[in-house]
Motif scaffolding. Sequence first.
Motif, short mmCIF file in Angstrom:
data_model
loop_
_atom_site.label_atom_id
_atom_site.label_comp_id
_atom_site.label_asym_id
_atom_site.label_seq_id
_atom_site.Cartn_x
_atom_site.Cartn_y
_atom_site.Cartn_z
N ALA A 67 -17.65 62.22 25.56
CA ALA A 67 -16.92 60.97 25.38
C ALA A 67 -16.53 60.38 26.73
CB ALA A 67 -15.69 61.21 24.51
N PHE B 251 -18.56 57.26 20.74
CA PHE B 251 -18.21 58.12 21.87
C PHE B 251 -16.77 57.86 22.32
CE2 PHE B 251 -22.87 58.61 22.58
CZ PHE B 251 -22.90 59.99 22.57
N MET B 252 -16.40 56.57 22.40
CA MET B 252 -15.05 56.24 22.87
C MET B 252 -13.99 56.74 21.89
SD MET B 252 -15.40 53.68 25.48
CE MET B 252 -14.75 52.07 25.17
N GLY B 253 -14.35 56.75 20.60
CA GLY B 253 -13.41 57.23 19.60
C GLY B 253 -12.94 58.65 19.89
N GLY B 254 -13.83 59.43 20.51
CA GLY B 254 -13.49 60.81 20.84
C GLY B 254 -12.37 60.90 21.86
N MET C 7 -9.65 59.20 21.65
CA MET C 7 -8.41 58.71 21.06
C MET C 7 -7.53 59.81 20.45
SD MET C 7 -9.04 55.19 20.89
CE MET C 7 -8.72 54.40 19.33
N PHE C 8 -8.11 60.97 20.20
CA PHE C 8 -7.30 62.00 19.54
C PHE C 8 -7.47 63.33 20.28
CE2 PHE C 8 -11.45 62.03 17.61
CZ PHE C 8 -11.75 63.38 17.54
N MET D 269 -9.30 57.96 38.11
CA MET D 269 -8.26 58.10 37.09
C MET D 269 -7.64 56.75 36.78
SD MET D 269 -6.10 61.50 37.94
CE MET D 269 -5.13 61.92 36.51
N LEU D 270 -7.36 56.00 37.83
CA LEU D 270 -6.74 54.70 37.66
C LEU D 270 -7.68 53.74 36.97
CD1 LEU D 270 -4.75 53.78 40.84
CD2 LEU D 270 -3.96 53.85 38.50
N GLY E 89 -10.22 54.34 35.11
CA GLY E 89 -10.41 54.73 33.73
C GLY E 89 -9.23 54.31 32.87
N ALA E 90 -8.02 54.53 33.38
CA ALA E 90 -6.83 54.21 32.60
C ALA E 90 -6.67 52.71 32.42
CB ALA E 90 -5.59 54.78 33.29
N LEU E 91 -6.92 51.95 33.47
CA LEU E 91 -6.64 50.53 33.41
C LEU E 91 -7.73 49.76 32.64
CD1 LEU E 91 -5.18 50.02 36.96
CD2 LEU E 91 -3.96 50.09 34.80
N GLN F 121 -8.38 60.02 42.37
CA GLN F 121 -7.29 59.10 42.03
C GLN F 121 -7.82 57.74 41.64
OE1 GLN F 121 -4.10 59.10 44.89
NE2 GLN F 121 -3.56 61.20 44.44
#
Lengths: 274, 288
Positions: A147, A106-109, A111-112, A267-268, A270-272, A264
């Motif tokens: 994903a 799922f996480m691979g989805g 990446m692209f 988003m953070l 998830g990104a971090l 917000q």
Amino acid sequence: MNRFLGQLLLLIFLISIVGPFIWVLYTSFKSGANILASPWSLPTDVNQGFKNFSVAWGEGGFAKNFVNSLIVTVGTLVVLIPVGSMAAYVLAKYPFRGSKFILGGFMGGLMFPNFLVIVPLFLLVDKLGLLNSKIGLILVYVAYSLAFTVFVLHGFFQALPGELMEAARLDGCSDNATFWKVMLPLAKPGVLVVAIFNLIGLWNEYPLALVLANTPDFTTLPVGVANLTENQQYAGDWGALFAGIVIVMVPVMIVYLIFREQIQKTMLAGALKG
Amino acid sequence: MLKRRLFVLAYLSPAVLLYGLFVGVPLIQTFYYSMFRWKGLSKKMTFVGPKNLVTVAQDEVMHKAAINQLLLLVCGGLLLIGFSVAIAHALAQPTKLARTVQTVMLFPQVVSIVVVGIMWSFLFNPSFGISRTLGWPKLDNGVLGTAGWANAAVLLVFCWHAIGFYVMLFGAGIKNIDGEVLEAAELDGSGGWHRFQKITWPLLWSVKKVAVVYVVANVMGMFAIAKLLTKMGPDNSTQSLLTLVYQRGWDESQMGQAATLAVYGFIVAMALGGIATLVIGRNPEKSR
């Protein structure tokens, strides 16, 4: 940084971000001729605004596109949220041999860019007879939103203490009842945030809808407004085009302003984390 | 035990089946389809093996797209990171202006990118846009119709669209830096630019890494801006990978070539991911 310079920078930044939006908002109340004559002036005739919006809504096809967008977005969420949270829950709380592999899949989805698989995806949807249909777009959207949904909800479920599940079980709850009655309600904040994120993303989605549902009966708002601009059909009627853009952007801006803090924060996070 | 297994299976299978069917299978098929020559939906597919890989590699439009994406990656990345670090610093002062900025800075990101593309195509419109009012630049075909200028416009809109996220990211990074470290530096006589260079910037290691990964993803995902702002023109000068996939596949019915371009896309995405990790290097805090 120098305090004054900092504030000046913020002011310039603020104007450059909001300026274009404000311009589009008030220009949607002006006539095409007026836009060409004095592009920056404020509207003088409110009736022109009503005219622009009714042209966009009617002849421009925005009414139909709006309904399509609404059905596809809500339809996707209705399938996505239960399917995604069930999978995320099992992956987080019932680890088995291969569960890490599935999570990785799922996480691979993430990446692209998903548009890279568009050729086979288009052929597949066509083979299933789902090209230019709401169901087809909904199924594809569910798949491509999984994903992110599984990734975020997996984190939420993992953070919930396992003792709660034990307690529910001792009270005679089945695995199924434990999920619906105990764990899912506890993960509600996470589910809400994921739903809002997907809501915004789905409402705005363009490339997949462009390829998979691009006949007048099935176009969503982004595809509709893009087609209208590209075909130059309304080249004379700039006012209606500006109104069309306002119709597309205002709903998400309202949703965003209501849920800004959660959005917000997620988003953070998830990104971090990723 | 069997019951539990059935439970796990029942909960997992809808997601896995949908994801496998619509994401997993097409992902693998992309490589398979890249080995055929065929037009659109016609049944006739001719196996050509790796020939498409060569054709696409020699395609001049593909070269243009690749150069554009690379330039966007470097220029866009530098602009985004530079500006967002500066803005994030300014935001650290809790003023009313700062709060307003924090509220609206994600607007460009939450509205559809279609809206962003069209909105800016209006702002650059030669008959009523910014350049008409300014009387500059004087170009026969307008900003969006002139190579070079059009690329600059794409760069600007790309950064405008994405910057809010990076400001938020670096804001969080700056907040996470231990205040005592900064105070200690201040006491040691390190302030302003020197302190930023020696203390803050190195300590932003983890967010810098995230930022680079996101820039790569943003650039690779470029589609709507190129398609709606400049229509990939003039003469393909603002072409990008995904718009070229669309153009080859749907405007020109060269599905095999479109799939081949996507194969290159996967390779580049993976390579850039690897390079990004290398460039950022290891965590300076951990290496000590």
